[in-house]
Design a protein around this motif. Structure first.
Motif, PDB file in Angstrom:
ATOM      1  N   ARG A  44     -40.912  60.561 -27.443  1.00 15.17           N
ATOM      2  CA  ARG A  44     -40.128  58.937 -27.562  1.00 15.17           C
ATOM      3  C   ARG A  44     -40.664  58.209 -26.350  1.00 15.17           C
ATOM      4  NH1 ARG A  44     -33.982  59.878 -28.394  1.00 15.17           N
ATOM      5  NH2 ARG A  44     -33.804  57.998 -27.366  1.00 15.17           N
ATOM      6  N   PHE A  45     -40.827  58.733 -25.171  1.00 13.75           N
ATOM      7  CA  PHE A  45     -41.316  57.810 -24.104  1.00 13.75           C
ATOM      8  C   PHE A  45     -42.712  58.507 -23.517  1.00 13.75           C
ATOM      9  CE2 PHE A  45     -39.933  61.341 -21.762  1.00 13.75           C
ATOM     10  CZ  PHE A  45     -39.653  60.884 -20.354  1.00 13.75           C
ATOM     11  N   ASP A  46     -43.060  59.527 -23.748  1.00 16.01           N
ATOM     12  CA  ASP A  46     -44.604  59.953 -23.614  1.00 16.01           C
ATOM     13  C   ASP A  46     -45.161  59.577 -22.522  1.00 16.01           C
ATOM     14  OD1 ASP A  46     -46.646  61.752 -24.047  1.00 16.01           O
ATOM     15  OD2 ASP A  46     -47.735  60.187 -25.546  1.00 16.01           O
ATOM     16  N   ARG A  47     -44.549  59.912 -21.116  1.00 21.50           N
ATOM     17  CA  ARG A  47     -45.175  59.618 -19.809  1.00 21.50           C
ATOM     18  C   ARG A  47     -46.293  60.802 -19.421  1.00 21.50           C
ATOM     19  NH1 ARG A  47     -41.527  56.686 -15.667  1.00 21.50           N
ATOM     20  NH2 ARG A  47     -43.413  57.037 -14.369  1.00 21.50           N
ATOM     21  N   HIS A  48     -47.249  60.344 -18.997  1.00 22.15           N
ATOM     22  CA  HIS A  48     -48.109  61.469 -18.707  1.00 22.15           C
ATOM     23  C   HIS A  48     -47.950  62.263 -17.709  1.00 22.15           C
ATOM     24  CE1 HIS A  48     -49.193  58.705 -15.355  1.00 22.15           C
ATOM     25  NE2 HIS A  48     -49.571  59.814 -14.550  1.00 22.15           N
ATOM     26  N   ASP A  49     -46.846  61.868 -16.695  1.00 27.78           N
ATOM     27  CA  ASP A  49     -46.551  62.840 -15.502  1.00 27.78           C
ATOM     28  C   ASP A  49     -45.058  63.535 -16.033  1.00 27.78           C
ATOM     29  OD1 ASP A  49     -45.151  60.303 -15.864  1.00 27.78           O
ATOM     30  OD2 ASP A  49     -45.279  59.872 -13.851  1.00 27.78           O
ATOM     31  N   ALA A  64     -39.454  60.649 -12.863  1.00 27.54           N
ATOM     32  CA  ALA A  64     -40.806  60.250 -12.872  1.00 27.54           C
ATOM     33  C   ALA A  64     -41.121  58.964 -12.021  1.00 27.54           C
ATOM     34  CB  ALA A  64     -41.329  60.118 -14.199  1.00 27.54           C
ATOM     35  N   ASP A  65     -40.403  58.140 -12.051  1.00 27.94           N
ATOM     36  CA  ASP A  65     -40.666  56.987 -10.953  1.00 27.94           C
ATOM     37  C   ASP A  65     -40.435  57.511  -9.749  1.00 27.94           C
ATOM     38  OD1 ASP A  65     -41.117  55.266 -13.274  1.00 27.94           O
ATOM     39  OD2 ASP A  65     -39.075  54.411 -13.155  1.00 27.94           O
ATOM     40  N   ALA A  66     -39.634  58.322  -9.211  1.00 29.51           N
ATOM     41  CA  ALA A  66     -39.313  58.799  -8.013  1.00 29.51           C
ATOM     42  C   ALA A  66     -40.501  59.403  -7.418  1.00 29.51           C
ATOM     43  CB  ALA A  66     -38.159  59.671  -7.965  1.00 29.51           C
ATOM     44  N   ILE A  67     -41.320  60.178  -8.356  1.00 29.79           N
ATOM     45  CA  ILE A  67     -42.651  60.780  -7.771  1.00 29.79           C
ATOM     46  C   ILE A  67     -43.925  60.179  -8.346  1.00 29.79           C
ATOM     47  CG2 ILE A  67     -41.404  63.101  -7.821  1.00 29.79           C
ATOM     48  CD1 ILE A  67     -43.026  63.557 -10.540  1.00 29.79           C
ATOM     49  N   LEU A  68     -43.705  59.060  -8.750  1.00 30.48           N
ATOM     50  CA  LEU A  68     -44.958  57.949  -9.033  1.00 30.48           C
ATOM     51  C   LEU A  68     -45.919  58.054  -8.070  1.00 30.48           C
ATOM     52  CD1 LEU A  68     -45.815  56.499 -11.702  1.00 30.48           C
ATOM     53  CD2 LEU A  68     -44.847  54.504 -10.544  1.00 30.48           C
TER      54      LEU A  68
END
Length: 260
Positions: free
Chosen positions: A160-165, A122-126
């Motif tokens: 558990r970490f629920d990132r919107h992406d 997810a960080d890689a496509i942020l």
């Protein structure tokens, strides 16, 4: 569900995309993009004002084992490459898999490693506008040794970490083969569902070819609050015209049933 809420799965040729658009479909899907003429695909999509809704980062035959941190570098390379292609084709969602269980590591450690990999992806496509879709495949054919074996486990991990992406790809074909009743695990968790795919059983063919009551299935999803696309991820046994017409009739019927 959107009125034109089906997207066609396993599209192979630009002619199929044109036929889908002519039948009122606003989106299509493919499996492996690596053997496709990407420039021709982009042209056909633009000509027909049709969206390629998802791309797969990996195939189930060739996937990284995300429970093993040693696989994460290769996985992130694949995510970045798929993201480049997705942005070029204006595709909003990337499908990712968790891989198989790894010998010698506890289940808890593997789940932690999986979430670390998804977080890094997810960080890689942020900032790109892309969304990752985490999919659980069936244990009968594609994933007998899968690390994540059912929807409840997948949704619990994503919560558990629920990132919107990062969202869940709820594939009813896989879920049914895994013995999951309609609504099991996803009821109350629809906010984590980013996409839905389906095919009839047995055979993984188009809706109406098998034993599943898809009017009931789709009307339940409508009542549960899902309003996105549903991919027909099937191996068709009828021609495209019949498939598209049948899907549109089913969608209209399920929306009507869902409003009662």
């Amino acid at each position: 569900m959107h009125r034109n809420g089906f997207c066609r799965g396993r599209t192979k040729l630009s002619g199929s995309r044109r036929a889908a658009a002519a039948s009122g479909f606003t989106a299509v899907e493919i499996w492996d993009w690596r053997n496709k003429p990407l420039a021709d695909m982009r042209e056909a999509l633009a000509e027909n004002d049709t969206e390629l809704h998802t791309l797969c980062v990996e195939t189930w035959q060739d996937k990284c084992q995300l429970g093993d941190p040693g696989s994460h570098t290769r996985f992130l390379e694949r995510v970045r490459r798929a993201a480049e292609v997705a942005l070029n084709l204006k595709t909003p969602k990337l499908v990712v898999l968790g891989g198989d269980r790894v010998e010698g590591r506890s289940e808890a450690a593997q789940y932690d490693a999986l979430l670390t990999a998804l977080d890094a992806a997810a960080d890689a496509i942020l900032g790109s506008g892309l969304q990752l879709l985490f999919e659980v495949v069936n244990r009968q054919f594609e994933g007998p040794n899968a690390l994540v074996q059912d929807s409840r486990t997948a949704l619990g991990l994503l919560r558990r970490f629920d990132r919107h992406d990062v969202r869940f790809l709820y594939d009813r074909y896989h879920a049914i083969l895994n013995g999951e009743a309609l609504g099991w695990a996803v009821e109350g968790n629809m906010d984590l569902v980013g996409h839905i795919q389906a095919a009839d059983i047995p055979g993984r063919h188009e809706f109406g070819s098998g034993q599943i009551d898809w009017t009931n299935e789709l009307s339940w999803l409508n009542k549960a609050g899902y309003n996105g696309m549903i991919g027909i991820e099937a191996e068709p046994i009828c021609d495209s015209t019949q498939l598209y017409a049948g899907a549109q009739r089913l969608l209209r019927g399920s929306l009507l049933a869902g409003s009662i």
